[in-house]
Write a protein that holds these residues in place. Structure first.
Motif, short mmCIF file in Angstrom:
data_model
loop_
_atom_site.label_atom_id
_atom_site.label_comp_id
_atom_site.label_asym_id
_atom_site.label_seq_id
_atom_site.Cartn_x
_atom_site.Cartn_y
_atom_site.Cartn_z
N PRO A 17 0.81 -1.23 0.00
CA PRO A 17 0.00 0.00 0.00
C PRO A 17 0.83 1.27 0.00
CG PRO A 17 0.07 -0.94 2.21
CD PRO A 17 0.80 -1.91 1.32
N SER A 18 2.14 1.14 -0.11
CA SER A 18 3.02 2.30 -0.09
C SER A 18 3.34 2.73 -1.52
CB SER A 18 4.30 1.97 0.69
OG SER A 18 5.12 3.10 0.84
N CYS A 19 4.61 2.69 -1.93
CA CYS A 19 5.01 3.29 -3.20
C CYS A 19 4.73 2.38 -4.40
CB CYS A 19 6.49 3.67 -3.18
SG CYS A 19 7.64 2.28 -3.45
N ALA A 20 4.94 2.92 -5.59
CA ALA A 20 4.60 2.22 -6.83
C ALA A 20 5.79 1.52 -7.47
CB ALA A 20 4.01 3.23 -7.83
N TRP A 21 6.88 1.32 -6.70
CA TRP A 21 8.04 0.65 -7.28
C TRP A 21 7.66 -0.77 -7.68
CZ3 TRP A 21 12.09 2.46 -9.46
CH2 TRP A 21 13.17 1.63 -9.77
N PRO A 22 8.10 -1.25 -8.86
CA PRO A 22 7.65 -2.55 -9.36
C PRO A 22 8.28 -3.73 -8.61
CG PRO A 22 9.27 -1.60 -10.84
CD PRO A 22 8.95 -0.54 -9.83
N ASP A 23 7.59 -4.85 -8.69
CA ASP A 23 8.11 -6.10 -8.12
C ASP A 23 8.94 -6.83 -9.17
OD1 ASP A 23 6.47 -5.50 -5.92
OD2 ASP A 23 4.78 -6.51 -6.89
N PRO A 24 10.01 -7.50 -8.76
CA PRO A 24 10.80 -8.26 -9.72
C PRO A 24 10.04 -9.48 -10.23
CG PRO A 24 11.60 -8.64 -7.50
CD PRO A 24 10.57 -7.55 -7.40
N GLU A 25 10.51 -10.05 -11.34
CA GLU A 25 9.87 -11.24 -11.91
C GLU A 25 9.81 -12.39 -10.89
OE1 GLU A 25 8.62 -11.87 -14.94
OE2 GLU A 25 9.15 -10.07 -16.07
N SER A 26 10.88 -12.52 -10.11
CA SER A 26 10.94 -13.55 -9.08
C SER A 26 11.17 -12.87 -7.73
CB SER A 26 12.07 -14.55 -9.36
OG SER A 26 11.88 -15.19 -10.61
N CYS A 49 12.51 7.21 -16.50
CA CYS A 49 12.02 6.49 -15.33
C CYS A 49 11.47 7.48 -14.30
CB CYS A 49 13.14 5.64 -14.73
SG CYS A 49 12.63 4.62 -13.32
N PRO A 50 10.29 8.05 -14.57
CA PRO A 50 9.65 8.85 -13.52
C PRO A 50 9.18 7.90 -12.42
CG PRO A 50 8.17 8.58 -15.39
CD PRO A 50 9.48 7.97 -15.79
N VAL A 51 9.64 8.11 -11.21
CA VAL A 51 9.32 7.17 -10.12
C VAL A 51 8.10 7.69 -9.38
CG1 VAL A 51 10.20 5.91 -8.15
CG2 VAL A 51 11.75 6.56 -9.99
N ARG A 52 6.98 7.03 -9.63
CA ARG A 52 5.71 7.49 -9.08
C ARG A 52 5.65 7.27 -7.57
NH1 ARG A 52 2.95 9.98 -13.56
NH2 ARG A 52 3.88 9.01 -15.37
N GLY A 53 4.73 7.99 -6.95
CA GLY A 53 4.60 7.91 -5.51
C GLY A 53 3.70 6.78 -5.08
N HIS A 54 2.40 7.06 -4.91
CA HIS A 54 1.50 6.06 -4.35
C HIS A 54 1.32 4.88 -5.30
CE1 HIS A 54 -1.55 6.43 -0.85
NE2 HIS A 54 -0.99 5.25 -0.88
N SER A 55 0.94 3.76 -4.72
CA SER A 55 1.08 2.47 -5.39
C SER A 55 0.23 2.27 -6.63
CB SER A 55 0.79 1.34 -4.40
OG SER A 55 -0.54 1.48 -3.90
N ASN A 56 -0.85 3.02 -6.81
CA ASN A 56 -1.62 2.85 -8.04
C ASN A 56 -1.99 4.18 -8.67
OD1 ASN A 56 -2.77 1.01 -9.96
ND2 ASN A 56 -4.80 1.60 -9.23
N VAL A 57 -1.19 5.19 -8.42
CA VAL A 57 -1.50 6.50 -9.00
C VAL A 57 -1.45 6.45 -10.51
CG1 VAL A 57 0.89 7.31 -8.80
CG2 VAL A 57 -0.97 8.96 -8.90
N GLN A 58 -0.57 5.63 -11.08
CA GLN A 58 -0.50 5.52 -12.54
C GLN A 58 -1.69 4.74 -13.07
OE1 GLN A 58 3.35 5.49 -14.52
NE2 GLN A 58 2.83 3.52 -15.41
N GLY A 59 -2.13 3.74 -12.32
CA GLY A 59 -3.29 2.96 -12.73
C GLY A 59 -4.56 3.78 -12.78
N ASP A 60 -4.70 4.71 -11.83
CA ASP A 60 -5.89 5.58 -11.82
C ASP A 60 -6.05 6.27 -13.18
OD1 ASP A 60 -6.29 4.90 -9.21
OD2 ASP A 60 -5.70 6.82 -8.37
N ARG A 61 -4.96 6.84 -13.65
CA ARG A 61 -5.02 7.57 -14.92
C ARG A 61 -5.29 6.60 -16.08
NH1 ARG A 61 -3.14 12.55 -16.09
NH2 ARG A 61 -4.19 12.97 -14.12
#
Length: 771
Positions: free
Chosen positions: A70-79, A415-427
């Protein structure tokens, strides 16, 4: 005798207390994460959730069959790591959400909103999870319980009484799921308004505008794995050690593969000095990894002259050796090269370097990295996006990438590093205040109604509409609008002008206390909690900072049986408003999330078979830049741009202030009063200042000062801050938000993106009259 009724205005504080705690100042830490990070993560988790509740949640966060942090939007690795695919701040965010401290009717009977408003934001958040829907009726100072159906009907009645749909405003936080955000945006449009301000208006809107105008898409172009083998990574206006700690492990891999990392920021932040990865023996027992090869202490908002100086030096080298710029790429994919080169010749190199504030020796080292590199990534966050010239600043960094051909190929790009975890998804699913013709056509085709064809308001427009009495209903899907927005005093007055304010929330915050005449709190499930209907566990989806959509399913028992998901809440309001008579079956959508995802696939561009494809590691949405496809732009080419230098016109007694986060907060949520990386403990009302400026002002360590900004003849003051000597460029200051948000004028914002100027505020300092 006067026949006037006594005033019923609630005497609430929109700033909270300004008294001090027991400030302790130590040397800034130059080590990030490590055993101390593990200790702090577990300490906070055990305190808030308890040991038994902590481990199953921590082990499922960011896992393929678990829930998205529920924190930042940094991606998870494949594994992902099966032990701990989270960071200290992710653990704090989880603990904050999954706390065993709960508040309901008894709590609100005990405390009036007037009493609660006198607590600090840290104290307000610490009260715990909201457990039942509450209403603050007109002329009352106490919230009281209300049933869900009655709450839905109250909102519907207020919306029906509006003279025009544009008198309603629907704000979205980046915490919501794709499904909730989609329904929310579609309900607003079905109502007849595009008044859909979003938290991105206050953070990365500048990135979206700059990237759309130069590359044809408002998102970054890199994937997580691209960072591992990049030759040079520039990190500009970003503090990953605090705001995106999991990014440090990606940077560590880059260093292990021989890459160079450059930090560009007024402050030298601990996370880019030394990273001790708690998942490796070297991180636990060894000396860690030195991340930044060079730190460029650029003055606040002087990135444009800095990048121009770099480009001039690279251009000179390119004349000697044509291999410095990628001329084949430039000729095939870009336009504006000759104009840019001619413009660069007009600038004096020494003047550019002087404006930037960096040393030429350090600059030359960075130029040498870039000259011989082909795989370059530029990462940035709000240190670039919250200035008047933010769009131009980001375009200048894009110039560098385009000249080097470092776009649309592996290990290179934006690489714009977004803040909240789904702010990009909202748009991505339609939360936008402007009109998108293609989206409107798909809404009409697949949802069966005609959406409005006029633009709505963004965050700045929402504040102005409420302040002027043009908005009567204000609803927030998550977030803490009052404390996140600029110009706190102005925003508070604006909100109080509304007839109804609605907050869909997990925790109490100041936006529940500064309200319209009537206010509703609708408590919702957290990301970590199970969402069960008829014995079936439901899941939602989110999009990370690099465009990957994946499923998220909570694992914890909800804080209360009265909680509903955001999707159910939005659907319930829409169903009450339309009374079941609409082309969209809102009630069914609230029950079956697969129905929502089917409509997302049809209406939101790039989504496809989401209910199936989002499982596991998920799938990437289309990204034209990764394919070197610039056909969306005029002439089908990426744009090299000419960007003017910043000009702030500082008076002799003015300083440039940037707002920052502490290590114990995420956005406006304050977890604690420490900022151990910067050596600050038990206090937030501090002002970081260069020792020479302190001497010039006659200020000693911990002197108490007031901060004042003056824009357009309006004086704004933030009271009582303690001065802390710090390694920051002379003439520059830093202080935490939201405490300094009252200084940010609502009507001064980035050109084109309208993002607040929170990172470059002109202020004056005076000894506090309240000392």
């Amino acid at each position: 005798m006067s026949d006037q009724k006594p005033s019923t205005e609630r005497k609430v504080s929109h700033r909270g207390p300004d008294d001090f705690s027991d400030l302790q100042i130590r040397e800034p830490m130059r080590i990030a994460a490590g055993t101390q990070g593990v200790y702090q993560a577990l300490k906070h988790s055990f305190k808030e959730m308890g040991v038994i509740r902590s481990f199953p949640a921590l082990f499922k966060m960011n896992q393929k069959d678990g829930f998205d942090c529920p924190s930042c939007a940094w991606p998870d690795p494949e594994s992902p790591s099966p032990i701990a695919e989270y960071c200290e701040n992710g653990a704090k965010a989880l603990a904050d959400e999954a706390t065993t401290s709960h508040i309901g009717a008894d709590f609100f009977r005990k405390y009036s909103v007037e009493e609660l408003s006198r607590f600090s934001d840290y104290q307000i958040n610490a009260f715990g999870r909201l457990t039942e829907p509450m209403v603050l009726r007109e002329d009352s100072v106490h919230y009281e319980p209300i049933g869900w159906e009655e709450a839905y009907q109250m909102i519907a009645d207020h919306l029906h009484r509006l003279d025009h749909p544009d008198e309603a405003i629907f704000y979205t936080s980046g915490r919501s799921s794709n499904e909730a955000a989609f329904l929310y945006g579609m309900f607003a449009r079905a109502l007849g308004t595009n008044n859909l301000p979003d938290c991105s208006n206050m953070c990365h809107e500048s990135s979206g505008v700059a990237l759309s105008e130069t590359l044809g898409i408002g998102k970054g172009s890199v994937k997580l794995e691209d960072l591992y083998e990049a030759e040079v990574i520039l990190i500009a206006g970003q503090n990953p050690g605090t705001n995106h700690p999991r990014m440090l492990s990606a940077l560590e891999k880059c260093k292990q593969n021989g890459g160079k990392i450059v930090s560009i920021n007024p402050l030298l932040e601990s996370g880019l000095v030394n990273f001790r990865n708690p998942q490796t023996a070297k991180g636990i027992l060894g000396g860690g990894t030195q991340l930044a090869d060079v730190h460029l202490p650029v003055r606040i908002n002087q990135d444009i002259p800095l990048v121009k100086a770099i480009l001039k030096k690279l251009a000179a080298l390119d004349k000697e050796n044509k291999g410095v710029f990628d001329h084949d790429f430039i000729q095939q994919y870009t336009e504006g090269y000759e104009t840019l080169m001619t413009n660069l010749e007009q600038y004096d190199l020494s003047e550019l370097i002087g404006m930037s504030g960096v040393g030429e020796a350090e600059l030359d080292e960075v130029v040498s990295f870039l000259a011989r590199a082909e795989k370059i990534i530029v990462c940035w966050a709000m240190g670039l996006t919250q200035h008047k010239n933010s769009v131009a600043t980001i375009k200048e960094y894009v110039n560098l990438l385009l000249l080097k051909g470092a776009i649309g190929k592996p290990n290179s790009g934006t690489c714009p590093v977004r803040g909240h975890s789904n702010v990009q998804g909202d748009r991505s699913v339609g939360i936008m205040h402007y009109v998108n013709k293609g989206l409107n056509e798909r809404i009409e085709k697949h949802l069966g109604f005609t959406p409005p064809d006029h633009p709505g308001v963004d965050v700045v427009g929402a504040m102005e509409a409420m302040h002027q009495g043009r908005a009567k209903v204000f609803m927030c899907l998550g977030g803490n609008f009052l404390m996140a927005a600029s110009d706190t005093d102005y925003t508070a007055k604006a909100i109080k002008n509304c007839n109804l304010t609605v907050q869909v929330s997990t925790k109490l915050n100041r936006s529940h206390l500064i309200t319209g005449k009537t206010a509703l709190i609708l408590p919702t499930l957290g990301r970590s909690e199970k969402d069960i209907r008829d014995g079936v566990e439901r899941e939602v989806t989110t999009e990370n900072s690099m465009g990957r959509v994946r499923a998220s399913k909570g694992v914890l028992k909800p804080a209360s049986d009265s909680l509903k998901s955001e999707i159910e809440i939005v659907a319930g309001i829409a169903n009450a408003y339309f009374k079941g008579e609409h082309s969209v079956d809102w009630k069914a959508m609230g029950e079956d999330y697969n129905l929502v995802r089917e409509k997302i696939d049809q209406v939101a561009k790039g989504f496809e078979k989401t209910s199936e494809s989002a499982k596991g590691v998920g799938y990437y949405l289309p990204n034209n830049v990764r394919e070197r496809d610039f056909s969306k732009l005029p002439n089908g080419r990426a744009k090299l741009t000419v960007n003017p230098l910043p000009d702030h016109h500082l008076e002799e007694d003015e300083f440039m202030l940037m707002t920052i986060r502490s290590h114990d907060q995420f956005n406006t949520t304050v977890y604690g009063l420490d900022d151990r990386y910067r050596g600050i403990y038990k206090e937030r009302r501090v002002l970081f200042m260069h020792p020479a400026d302190m001497e010039k002002m006659g200020l000693k360590k911990e002197a108490v000062v007031d901060l004042t900004s003056s824009y357009d003849g309006v004086k704004r003051t933030a009271y009582k801050f303690k001065v802390v000597p710090y390694d920051i460029p002379a003439g520059n200051l830093a202080a935490y938000f939201p405490e300094t948000n009252p200084l940010v004028p609502h009507n001064h914002f980035a050109e084109k993106s309208r993002t607040p100027i929170s990172k470059s505020i002109k202020i004056r300092i005076s000894k506090s009259t309240a000392e």
